[in-house]
Write an enzyme that holds these catalytic residues in place. Structure first.
Site, short mmCIF file in Angstrom:
data_model
loop_
_atom_site.label_atom_id
_atom_site.label_comp_id
_atom_site.label_asym_id
_atom_site.label_seq_id
_atom_site.Cartn_x
_atom_site.Cartn_y
_atom_site.Cartn_z
N HIS A 65 1.26 -0.97 -2.11
CA HIS A 65 1.60 -2.39 -2.23
C HIS A 65 2.04 -2.76 -3.65
O HIS A 65 2.46 -3.90 -3.89
CB HIS A 65 0.43 -3.28 -1.77
CG HIS A 65 -0.71 -3.36 -2.72
ND1 HIS A 65 -1.86 -2.61 -2.59
CD2 HIS A 65 -0.91 -4.14 -3.81
CE1 HIS A 65 -2.70 -2.92 -3.56
NE2 HIS A 65 -2.15 -3.85 -4.31
N ASP A 120 -2.46 2.94 1.99
CA ASP A 120 -2.00 2.20 0.81
C ASP A 120 -1.97 3.11 -0.41
O ASP A 120 -2.83 3.04 -1.29
CB ASP A 120 -2.90 0.98 0.58
CG ASP A 120 -2.38 0.06 -0.51
OD1 ASP A 120 -1.21 0.19 -0.89
OD2 ASP A 120 -3.17 -0.79 -0.98
N SER A 213 -5.23 -2.90 -8.74
CA SER A 213 -4.71 -2.09 -7.64
C SER A 213 -4.12 -0.78 -8.13
O SER A 213 -3.44 -0.73 -9.16
CB SER A 213 -3.62 -2.86 -6.90
OG SER A 213 -4.11 -4.06 -6.36
#
Length: 261
Positions: A65, A120, A213
């Site tokens: 992402h 992810d 992230s």
């Protein structure tokens, strides 16, 4: 979901477009300088976006992402605003998100029970190999399943302000426990699958968040995950964060690196 907030803010052309959230590594501390030599800072143009992990001199692992249209990375950074001669800047020649990550979920929408953020992860090939030094070192992929209850360390430059996204100056570290996935199933409306890890502090106050992230989750000294997603605001009691479970992706990572050498 905080990673969606970050993605939408970037796609709108600036971090300042993010809505108010409390977003940083909660309950953490300044990492000891150069204690995380595999930590990578991933940028979109000149703006910090995500963390990452150095797997070898040519490849960085981050979250799918974190996909953007213009990558550059910094290796061996501790503080964004200090002159650190040992840090290394690299451009990216190729980005390879996992083919089964559902990019359409990054479009603005209300979270739904069928939302599945599995897979992810993304590989970034550096245009020029990193120089392996005392402060820039790769970390190995896991070779066995992580143990529930393990003490984990996550690191990143997540935002230090609750309203406007602003990365921390210094690399932050936080410790918490690896939890049963059932704890995250109960806490989140979105799907929690067997390619995810659940980790955090059930009492609240210790968490990763927007800007972290793609960074490493190291449990009992072994890289077992990368930061994926979690609640907004972050650090809520009884709502742990979600991490990509790397043992499930060893073959894809190794095969992809071999095919794109």
């Amino acid at each position: 979901m905080w990673f969606l907030i970050l993605f939408l803010a970037l796609s709108l052309g600036g971090i300042d477009a993010a809505p108010p959230v409390q977003s940083r590594i909660f309950g953490g501390f300044n990492c000891e300088k150069n204690s995380q030599p595999w930590q990578v800072a991933v940028y979109r143009f000149t703006k910090y976006q995500c963390g990452g992990v150095l797997l070898n001199a040519n490849w960085v692992l981050t979250a799918a992402h974190c996909h953007n249209d213009k990558y550059q990375v910094w290796l061996g950074k501790n503080n964004f605003f200090e002159d650190e001669p040992s840090a290394q800047h690299r451009l990216v020649s190729k980005a390879i998100p996992h083919p089964d990550f559902n990019m359409s979920l990054l479009n603005e929408h209300t979270p739904q029970p069928e939302d599945d953020y599995s897979n992810d992860l993304m590989l970034l090939r550096l245009k020029k190999p990193a120089d392996i030094t005392d402060v820039v070192k790769p970390i190995d992929l896991p070779t066995e399943e992580p143990k529930l209850g393990s003490t984990c360390l996550a690191s990143g430059w997540g935002s230090i302000t609750p309203v406007i996204y602003e990365p921390a100056d210094d690399l932050q570290c936080v410790n918490f426990k690896l939890l049963p996935n059932e704890d995250c199933v109960k806490a989140h409306i979105e799907k929690v699958t067997d390619v995810m890890l659940c980790a955090g502090d059930m009492d609240g106050g210790k968490d990763t968040c927007m800007g972290d992230s793609g960074g490493p989750l190291i449990c009992d000294g072994v890289l077992h995950g990368i930061t994926s997603w979690g609640p907004s605001p972050c650090g809520k009691p009884n709502v742990p964060g979600i991490y990509t479970k790397l043992i499930k992706f060893n073959s894809w990572i190794k095969d992809t690196i071999a095919k794109n050498a």
